[in-house]
Design a protein around this motif. Structure first.
Motif, short mmCIF file in Angstrom:
data_model
loop_
_atom_site.label_atom_id
_atom_site.label_comp_id
_atom_site.label_asym_id
_atom_site.label_seq_id
_atom_site.Cartn_x
_atom_site.Cartn_y
_atom_site.Cartn_z
N SER A 91 0.84 -1.19 0.00
CA SER A 91 0.00 0.00 0.00
C SER A 91 0.88 1.24 0.00
O SER A 91 2.10 1.15 -0.08
N GLY B 202 -3.45 3.57 2.47
CA GLY B 202 -4.03 2.24 2.51
C GLY B 202 -3.64 1.39 3.70
O GLY B 202 -4.08 0.25 3.82
N LYS C 242 -5.46 -2.06 4.81
CA LYS C 242 -4.62 -3.23 4.56
C LYS C 242 -4.59 -4.14 5.79
O LYS C 242 -4.67 -5.36 5.67
N ILE D 268 -3.35 -1.40 -2.00
CA ILE D 268 -4.29 -0.38 -1.56
C ILE D 268 -3.60 0.98 -1.54
O ILE D 268 -2.56 1.14 -0.90
N ASP D 269 -4.19 1.93 -2.23
CA ASP D 269 -3.75 3.32 -2.14
C ASP D 269 -5.00 4.18 -2.00
O ASP D 269 -6.05 3.68 -1.64
N GLY E 110 -6.86 3.48 -5.76
CA GLY E 110 -6.58 2.20 -6.41
C GLY E 110 -5.92 2.32 -7.77
O GLY E 110 -5.25 1.39 -8.21
N SER F 173 -1.90 2.20 -7.91
CA SER F 173 -1.39 0.83 -7.75
C SER F 173 -1.55 0.04 -9.04
O SER F 173 -0.63 -0.68 -9.46
N CYS G 13 -6.66 -4.06 -6.85
CA CYS G 13 -6.29 -2.75 -6.33
C CYS G 13 -7.54 -2.07 -5.76
O CYS G 13 -8.59 -2.05 -6.40
N GLY H 273 -8.39 3.07 -0.59
CA GLY H 273 -8.61 3.22 0.84
C GLY H 273 -9.33 4.50 1.23
O GLY H 273 -9.88 4.60 2.32
#
Length: 156
Positions: A7, A11, A15, A64-65, A68, A71, A105, A108
């Protein structure tokens, strides 16, 4: 299954919940970081995680970012990765059934933990529909990959 997670700072909290859920489902989980909400660069974590999936060190990856997409952009630049962004369980189901995706992906900042955990559950428990039309379509995507990306063993 072996699942690798990564992440950015946006995230980290989600996560942690996903890791607990995956372990409860019986999966082996490897978290490549980060481990705090201190600001980091996403590519420093997602790229090594994507390589882990591409090298078959992990069966699948979950990244997870904030939304999404970052990623997915990073992961899809690695040969052998088929990363998808899913924001609901229906998309997760089709991403596995129709596209045989190996990286999920998530955003978050845009989905809460309840929906994220359901997305992960659906994505993890849905198999590829190995029907002629889906096999043909996946092969066409792989042909594009072969044309434009270098295989890992061709890299310096």
């Amino acid at each position: 299954m072996k699942i690798v997670l990564a992440s950015d700072h946006a995230g980290v909290e989600l996560k942690k919940e996903i890791i607990d859920s995956l372990k409860a489902m019986g999966h082996e989980v490897k978290d490549l970081g980060p481990y705090s909400a201190d600001p980091v660069d996403l590519s420093d974590y997602v790229y090594p995680a994507a390589l882990s999936v591409a090298k078959k060190e992990a069966d699948r990856g979950i990244f997870i970012d904030g939304v999404g997409y970052g990623s997915a952009m990073i992961a899809n630049r690695v040969y052998g990765i088929d990363a998808v962004v899913c924001q609901d369980p229906f998309c997760a189901k089709l991403a596995r059934q129709h596209n045989d995706s190996n990286v999920l992906c998530l955003g978050g900042k845009i989905i809460g933990p309840a929906i994220a955990l359901e997305i992960v559950k659906v994505w993890m428990t849905t198999d590829f529909l190995a029907q002629e039309k889906y096999i043909r379509r996946v092969k066409k995507v792989k042909a594009i990959t072969d044309k434009h990306l270098k295989k890992l063993d061709e890299l310096n």
